[in-house]
Scaffold this motif. Structure first.
Motif, mmCIF file in Angstrom:
data_model
loop_
_atom_site.group_PDB
_atom_site.id
_atom_site.type_symbol
_atom_site.label_atom_id
_atom_site.label_comp_id
_atom_site.label_asym_id
_atom_site.label_seq_id
_atom_site.Cartn_x
_atom_site.Cartn_y
_atom_site.Cartn_z
ATOM 1 N N HIS A 97 0.860 -1.185 0.000
ATOM 2 C CA HIS A 97 0.000 0.000 0.000
ATOM 3 C C HIS A 97 0.898 1.237 0.000
ATOM 4 C CE1 HIS A 97 1.031 -0.618 4.219
ATOM 5 N NE2 HIS A 97 0.727 0.648 4.453
ATOM 6 N N THR A 98 0.296 2.395 -0.078
ATOM 7 C CA THR A 98 1.044 3.646 0.010
ATOM 8 C C THR A 98 1.346 3.923 1.475
ATOM 9 O OG1 THR A 98 -0.057 4.523 -1.961
ATOM 10 C CG2 THR A 98 1.033 6.105 -0.500
ATOM 11 N N VAL B 94 13.945 -4.102 -12.064
ATOM 12 C CA VAL B 94 12.798 -4.993 -11.876
ATOM 13 C C VAL B 94 11.530 -4.159 -11.742
ATOM 14 C CG1 VAL B 94 14.215 -6.745 -10.755
ATOM 15 C CG2 VAL B 94 13.071 -5.003 -9.345
ATOM 16 N N PRO B 95 10.359 -4.763 -11.943
ATOM 17 C CA PRO B 95 9.116 -4.014 -11.809
ATOM 18 C C PRO B 95 8.817 -3.670 -10.347
ATOM 19 C CG PRO B 95 8.801 -6.038 -13.070
ATOM 20 C CD PRO B 95 10.138 -6.132 -12.428
ATOM 21 N N ALA B 96 8.311 -2.449 -10.135
ATOM 22 C CA ALA B 96 7.741 -2.069 -8.846
ATOM 23 C C ALA B 96 6.251 -2.385 -8.913
ATOM 24 C CB ALA B 96 7.962 -0.586 -8.572
ATOM 25 N N VAL B 97 5.770 -3.186 -7.967
ATOM 26 C CA VAL B 97 4.420 -3.729 -8.022
ATOM 27 C C VAL B 97 3.557 -3.114 -6.927
ATOM 28 C CG1 VAL B 97 3.045 -5.840 -7.987
ATOM 29 C CG2 VAL B 97 5.393 -5.911 -8.846
ATOM 30 N N MET B 98 2.342 -2.660 -7.296
ATOM 31 C CA MET B 98 1.362 -2.175 -6.334
ATOM 32 C C MET B 98 -0.036 -2.502 -6.857
ATOM 33 S SD MET B 98 2.938 1.488 -4.999
ATOM 34 C CE MET B 98 1.913 1.505 -3.510
ATOM 35 N N HIS B 99 -1.045 -2.206 -6.054
ATOM 36 C CA HIS B 99 -2.416 -2.386 -6.527
ATOM 37 C C HIS B 99 -2.714 -1.339 -7.595
ATOM 38 C CE1 HIS B 99 -6.870 -2.103 -6.425
ATOM 39 N NE2 HIS B 99 -6.747 -3.425 -6.356
ATOM 40 N N ARG B 100 -3.679 -1.624 -8.445
ATOM 41 C CA ARG B 100 -3.960 -0.732 -9.576
ATOM 42 C C ARG B 100 -4.459 0.641 -9.128
ATOM 43 N NH1 ARG B 100 -9.371 -0.322 -10.458
ATOM 44 N NH2 ARG B 100 -10.721 -1.962 -9.629
ATOM 45 N N GLU B 101 -4.967 0.772 -7.893
ATOM 46 C CA GLU B 101 -5.456 2.072 -7.428
ATOM 47 C C GLU B 101 -4.353 2.935 -6.817
ATOM 48 O OE1 GLU B 101 -8.946 2.246 -5.080
ATOM 49 O OE2 GLU B 101 -10.076 0.835 -6.332
ATOM 50 N N SER B 102 -3.144 2.418 -6.750
ATOM 51 C CA SER B 102 -2.050 3.205 -6.196
ATOM 52 C C SER B 102 -1.779 4.430 -7.049
ATOM 53 C CB SER B 102 -0.782 2.356 -6.098
ATOM 54 O OG SER B 102 0.328 3.177 -5.796
ATOM 55 N N MET B 103 -1.468 5.546 -6.383
ATOM 56 C CA MET B 103 -1.136 6.784 -7.081
ATOM 57 C C MET B 103 0.354 6.891 -7.387
ATOM 58 S SD MET B 103 -3.499 9.516 -4.987
ATOM 59 C CE MET B 103 -2.879 10.878 -5.979
ATOM 60 N N ALA B 104 1.165 5.970 -6.888
ATOM 61 C CA ALA B 104 2.612 6.067 -7.065
ATOM 62 C C ALA B 104 2.967 6.022 -8.552
ATOM 63 C CB ALA B 104 3.319 4.941 -6.326
ATOM 64 N N HIS C 148 -7.319 0.430 5.263
ATOM 65 C CA HIS C 148 -6.225 1.277 5.754
ATOM 66 C C HIS C 148 -5.926 2.337 4.704
ATOM 67 C CE1 HIS C 148 -2.539 2.610 7.579
ATOM 68 N NE2 HIS C 148 -1.838 2.228 6.526
ATOM 69 N N THR C 149 -5.816 1.922 3.453
ATOM 70 C CA THR C 149 -5.775 2.807 2.291
ATOM 71 C C THR C 149 -6.603 2.144 1.196
ATOM 72 O OG1 THR C 149 -3.808 1.745 1.350
ATOM 73 C CG2 THR C 149 -3.428 3.617 2.826
ATOM 74 N N SER C 150 -6.960 2.919 0.186
ATOM 75 C CA SER C 150 -7.772 2.348 -0.896
ATOM 76 C C SER C 150 -6.976 1.373 -1.749
ATOM 77 C CB SER C 150 -8.332 3.466 -1.770
ATOM 78 O OG SER C 150 -7.286 4.202 -2.384
ATOM 79 N N ASP C 151 -5.639 1.488 -1.720
ATOM 80 C CA ASP C 151 -4.817 0.610 -2.561
ATOM 81 C C ASP C 151 -4.193 -0.547 -1.789
ATOM 82 O OD1 ASP C 151 -2.998 2.091 -1.076
ATOM 83 O OD2 ASP C 151 -1.631 2.473 -2.753
ATOM 84 N N SER C 152 -4.666 -0.804 -0.585
ATOM 85 C CA SER C 152 -4.083 -1.870 0.230
ATOM 86 C C SER C 152 -4.339 -3.241 -0.384
ATOM 87 C CB SER C 152 -4.665 -1.854 1.646
ATOM 88 O OG SER C 152 -4.191 -0.748 2.383
ATOM 89 N N LEU C 153 -3.306 -4.066 -0.362
ATOM 90 C CA LEU C 153 -3.470 -5.455 -0.774
ATOM 91 C C LEU C 153 -2.671 -6.358 0.158
ATOM 92 C CD1 LEU C 153 -0.623 -6.414 -2.330
ATOM 93 C CD2 LEU C 153 -1.611 -5.122 -4.198
ATOM 94 N N CYS C 154 -3.054 -7.615 0.207
ATOM 95 C CA CYS C 154 -2.317 -8.650 0.925
ATOM 96 C C CYS C 154 -1.824 -9.657 -0.103
ATOM 97 C CB CYS C 154 -3.209 -9.347 1.952
ATOM 98 S SG CYS C 154 -3.852 -8.251 3.245
ATOM 99 N N THR D 176 -7.346 8.290 2.260
ATOM 100 C CA THR D 176 -8.049 7.178 1.594
ATOM 101 C C THR D 176 -8.425 6.052 2.549
ATOM 102 O OG1 THR D 176 -6.169 5.799 0.837
ATOM 103 C CG2 THR D 176 -6.765 7.691 -0.547
ATOM 104 N N GLY D 177 -8.269 6.248 3.871
ATOM 105 C CA GLY D 177 -8.702 5.242 4.832
ATOM 106 C C GLY D 177 -10.217 5.175 4.927
ATOM 107 N N ASP D 178 -10.751 3.995 5.264
ATOM 108 C CA ASP D 178 -12.201 3.791 5.308
ATOM 109 C C ASP D 178 -12.512 2.618 6.233
ATOM 110 O OD1 ASP D 178 -14.869 3.155 4.902
ATOM 111 O OD2 ASP D 178 -14.786 3.333 2.726
ATOM 112 N N PRO D 179 -13.050 2.865 7.439
ATOM 113 C CA PRO D 179 -13.308 1.758 8.374
ATOM 114 C C PRO D 179 -14.345 0.770 7.865
ATOM 115 C CG PRO D 179 -14.260 3.821 9.183
ATOM 116 C CD PRO D 179 -13.406 4.171 8.003
#
Length: 356
Positions: A55-56, A73-83, A111-117, A142-145
């Protein structure tokens, strides 16, 4: 599987390697541990395949961009990441293959909208979605309980109870847990009704993480940290010791300038005898007028030695090839009881020209 858990304060990162194919993946790397990652990869004889941020991050500086550049190498994140530096953006259910290791992405916003496990066989890397004895906070950008409730109770906690949990942070002194243990013992997971969970998260009233603004700026926007800028500047300039400058004060050489880059009020309070004042914020605008001779040997001075390093690097970029920075600053100079002057007197460099 080759496995290393690397702690950096409360932050946790992970190196997974396939011994047969000699390939590896890094999860949630911290900029402070760059040399350690390089050493582990070399020691284990592994070639880095991916670097992943779950996540961010808002509390530390990600090393993903630097590792991407260093290892190609590729930097990998979820598709919603702003990075902007993320090359490979995952959807829920996508899989990364590292030799014989398979890692499945689970989109777990909250925790953030782009969080992944990342689920890898008998273990899951939960980032800041689930901690040992806690969960990620939801009061940062971007947190949301409500989304975190779903990510936990309708996704992560439906995994096999024996799955090992490896979080992005360790605040409990326990480096890992299991899904079943967290279901039974994690205080936040005892609030199993949605509204009760949301109200609990909204009432946490946590303090902001240290370096939050800088971390979000660098991790979300792809900028550099202040420490990175200082390290780059330090690599481009030489330094002069306090004792060396003290010894040179009586030489009165025409080609030697002590340039105090603090603001005028600080300069007037106390400065090194004979020093000129040109505040760092006006350096580029006034340098042609105030320092017309590019052959000068210039020693930049500030309060602690950081701004002067940046100033000396800028002067070198502008063509002042003999610019150097004082190793230390006025604080250290005063502590040594070296001589100082007050006011601006004849050493004051003129005000900013109205034409600029």
């Amino acid at each position: 599987m080759i496995f290393h858990q690397i702690g950096n304060g409360g932050c946790q990162s992970y190196l997974l390697g396939c011994p047969d194919k000699c390939t590896a993946i890094l999860i949630d790397p911290s900029l402070a541990q760059l040399d350690r990652y390089r050493g582990l990869l070399a020691r284990e004889g592994l070639t880095l395949r991916y670097v992943v941020d779950t996540h961010t991050h808002a509390d530390h500086f990600s090393a993903a961009r630097q590792l991407k550049e260093d290892f190609g190498v590729p930097a990998v994140m979820h598709r919603e990441s702003m990075a902007p530096y993320a090359d490979l953006r995952l959807d829920d259910g996508d899989m990364l293959i590292v030799g014989d290791i398979r890692l499945q992405a689970l989109h777990t916003p909250g925790h953030t909208s782009d969080s992944l496990c990342l689920l890898a066989g008998d273990r899951v890397f939960t980032g800041d979605t689930l901690h040992v004895g806690g969960t990620g906070r939801t009061d940062l950008p971007t947190g949301d309980p409500d989304a975190l409730y779903d990510s936990l109770f309708n996704r992560l906690l439906t995994l096999d109870a024996e799955i090992h949990v490896y979080p992005g942070h360790d605040y409990s002194g326990r480096q890992s847990s299991t899904i079943g243990r967290e279901m039974a013992e994690n205080p936040r997971l005892q609030k199993r009704e949605r509204q009760a969970f949301i109200e609990m998260m909204d009432r946490l009233n946590l303090s902001a993480p240290q370096h939050m603004t800088e971390a979000l700026r660098t991790n979300m926007g792809g900028g550099k940290t202040v420490d990175q800028l200082l390290a780059e500047a330090s690599a481009r300039v030489p330094f002069m010791s306090l004792s060396e400058l003290r010894a040179r004060l009586g030489e009165r050489r025409n080609d030697f300038v002590i340039l105090d880059v603090r603001e005028r009020a600080s300069y007037d309070t106390a400065h090194i005898p004979g020093a000129r004042n040109l505040p760092r914020g006006q350096l580029e605008l006034r340098v042609n007028h105030d320092l017309p001779d590019p052959t000068l040997r210039i020693v930049t001075v500030c309060e602690y030695g950081k701004v002067s390093t940046l100033a000396a690097a800028t002067l070198r970029e502008l063509g002042f090839r003999r610019a150097t920075a004082l190793d230390g600053g006025m604080k250290a100079w005063r502590e040594l009881d070296y001589p100082v002057e007050e006011g601006h007197g004849s050493a004051w460099v003129g005000e900013l020209s109205p034409e600029i």
